[in-house]
Design an enzyme around this catalytic site. Structure first.
Site, short mmCIF file in Angstrom:
data_model
loop_
_atom_site.label_atom_id
_atom_site.label_comp_id
_atom_site.label_asym_id
_atom_site.label_seq_id
_atom_site.Cartn_x
_atom_site.Cartn_y
_atom_site.Cartn_z
N HIS A 18 0.84 -1.21 0.00
CA HIS A 18 0.00 0.00 0.00
C HIS A 18 0.87 1.26 0.00
O HIS A 18 0.69 2.16 -0.83
CB HIS A 18 -0.91 -0.02 1.23
CG HIS A 18 -1.77 1.19 1.38
ND1 HIS A 18 -3.09 1.22 1.00
CD2 HIS A 18 -1.50 2.44 1.87
CE1 HIS A 18 -3.60 2.42 1.24
NE2 HIS A 18 -2.66 3.18 1.78
N GLU A 19 1.83 1.30 0.91
CA GLU A 19 2.68 2.49 1.03
C GLU A 19 3.58 2.67 -0.19
O GLU A 19 3.90 3.79 -0.58
CB GLU A 19 3.53 2.41 2.30
CG GLU A 19 2.72 2.44 3.60
CD GLU A 19 1.91 3.71 3.77
OE1 GLU A 19 2.28 4.73 3.17
OE2 GLU A 19 0.90 3.68 4.50
N HIS A 22 1.86 4.84 -2.74
CA HIS A 22 2.01 6.27 -2.45
C HIS A 22 3.43 6.73 -2.82
O HIS A 22 3.61 7.79 -3.43
CB HIS A 22 1.77 6.55 -0.96
CG HIS A 22 0.36 6.32 -0.51
ND1 HIS A 22 -0.73 6.83 -1.19
CD2 HIS A 22 -0.15 5.65 0.56
CE1 HIS A 22 -1.85 6.49 -0.56
NE2 HIS A 22 -1.52 5.76 0.50
#
Length: 419
Positions: A18-19, A22
């Site tokens: 997920h990170e 980003h």
């Protein structure tokens, strides 16, 4: 112990993936990522890449995070009178500000800071040997923080607020997007491990060796065309036919019509009772061609997402804490998956990843969905919200999330251990 390791592994993979979404799109959008961390807590390893990002591994193996310049409260604060040491470049500009108190450079200049600006004018001012001096700070200078982590300073031109609106939007969306991609990839792995994707659109089923149908001589190649008076054309119609024919009956028998090599015949079967459900001993057939298996990863992930969205809709219109699961419930589910082998762990990983992706798109300000809503508002208004308003809105979202997490976790504990 296996349950704990499974929980850490599953949660860690999901959060890091997920990170990374980003991280990747922030860099593509010109936003400085000051740190990409795997784990939480004190760091045990750090490396500054050529891209200016500090890559760290931290001691607690629970997920990770990215620190984007100008995102949230990620700022460098130095109180007046703080002792620092400055490392100067050949042109006289400061290239490192050391706040850790550790001696990292023999030629570093000690200073007591009185004023600084690392975002706009790029300078630091303070007392050096009782004499006040001002030094220009290099655009790519680093700060060694109190815990020893060395990160780049964050001038305005590389901050989140100064990226294009589309750059900010894709950066916020990329985390949930990566969760969906991870779900698809894991479902692909599962499908290839199982030799194919379930074919629920045909009445050509897999007859299980020790099942009720196999015991009455039904061959694996047979098609089931009718159960009782109900036509069977696919997996769902078979399930419905069995449920209808066995409803409110004890030890029922079923008349099953099968087709093999163009001829039909009827067999009488006594289904197996499994906790009130009657089973014929069949599974959906399997499509094993590459295209079906490839598409199957997407369709399985899409079906899972639709089920989660349906559950979320029901939760919105019929709120019930017992329908929610927090960290305790996820740990319990991961422990159960670990007991049932690698396939169950992978299925659990895919489902939780998709679940977290959808959850993060809920338009609550503290979540990615809330940030996306703010990005859309900015695009419509052609200017961002005032920083103070955005801060208050985000703070309200954080409060909502903290209260919800406490309530869900407490409910998990009470439900799993005291009922």
């Amino acid at each position: 112990m296996l349950g704990i390791l499974t929980f850490i592994l599953v949660f860690g993979i999901i959060v890091v993936v997920h990170e990374f979404g980003h991280f990747y799109f922030a860099k593509k959008s010109g936003i400085l990522v000051r740190e990409f961390a795997i784990g939480m807590g004190p760091k045990i390893f750090a490396h500054i890449g050529k891209d200016g990002t500090a890559y760290t591994i931290r001691i607690l193996p629970l997920g990770g995070y990215v620190r984007m310049a100008g995102w949230g409260d990620d700022t460098t604060e130095i109180k007046t009178g703080t002792p620092v040491s400055l490392t100067l470049a050949d042109d006289g500009k400061v290239k490192r500000i050391n706040l850790s108190g550790k001696k990292l450079d023999q030629t570093a200049l000690p200073m007591q800071v009185t004023q600084f600006d690392f975002e706009d004018k790029l300078f630091i001012k303070g007392l050096v040997l009782e004499e006040e001096k001002t030094f220009a700070v290099d655009h790519d200078a680093t700060v060694v923080e109190a815990d020893g982590t060395e990160v780049r300073i964050a001038p305005l031109d590389v901050q989140y607020q100064n990226a294009t609106i589309w750059g900010k939007l894709i950066t916020n969306f990329a985390g949930p997007m990566n969760n969906f991609i991870l779900g698809v990839v894991v479902f692909w792995v599962l499908i290839f491990m199982q030799g194919g994707v379930r074919d629920v659109d045909t009445n050509q089923f897999h007859i299980m060796p020790q099942g009720a149908l196999a015991k009455v001589g039904v061959p694996e190649t047979a098609q089931i065309t009718k159960i009782g008076s109900h036509e069977v054309s696919n997996w769902e119609s078979l399930i419905q036919a069995v449920e209808t024919e066995t409803k409110d009956k004890t030890a029922p028998t079923l008349d099953v019509t099968i087709s093999e090599k163009g001829s039909d015949k009827q067999v009488t079967v006594t289904p197996e009772d499994s906790q009130g459900r009657y089973l014929l001993g069949v599974q959906p057939g399997v499509k094993s061609d590459f295209l079906s298996m490839f598409v199957g990863g997407f369709t399985t992930a899409a079906d899972s997402a639709l089920r989660i969205l349906s559950a979320l809709k029901n939760l919105i219109f019929q709120p019930d804490l017992n329908k929610l699961g927090g960290p305790v419930a996820i740990f319990k589910a991961s422990s159960d998956a670990a007991k049932n082998g690698i396939e169950n762990i992978l299925y659990f990983l895919a489902m939780i990843s998709i679940n977290i992706g959808i959850f993060n798109l809920i338009p609550i300000p503290a979540l990615d969905g809330g940030k996306i809503v703010l990005n859309i508002l900015e695009a419509i208004r052609r200017k961002p919200l005032k920083q103070e308003i955005e801060t208050y809105v985000t703070l309200a979202g954080v409060v909502i999330m903290v209260v919800l997490m406490i309530a869900v976790t407490w409910n998990d504990i009470m439900r799993l251990f005291f009922r």
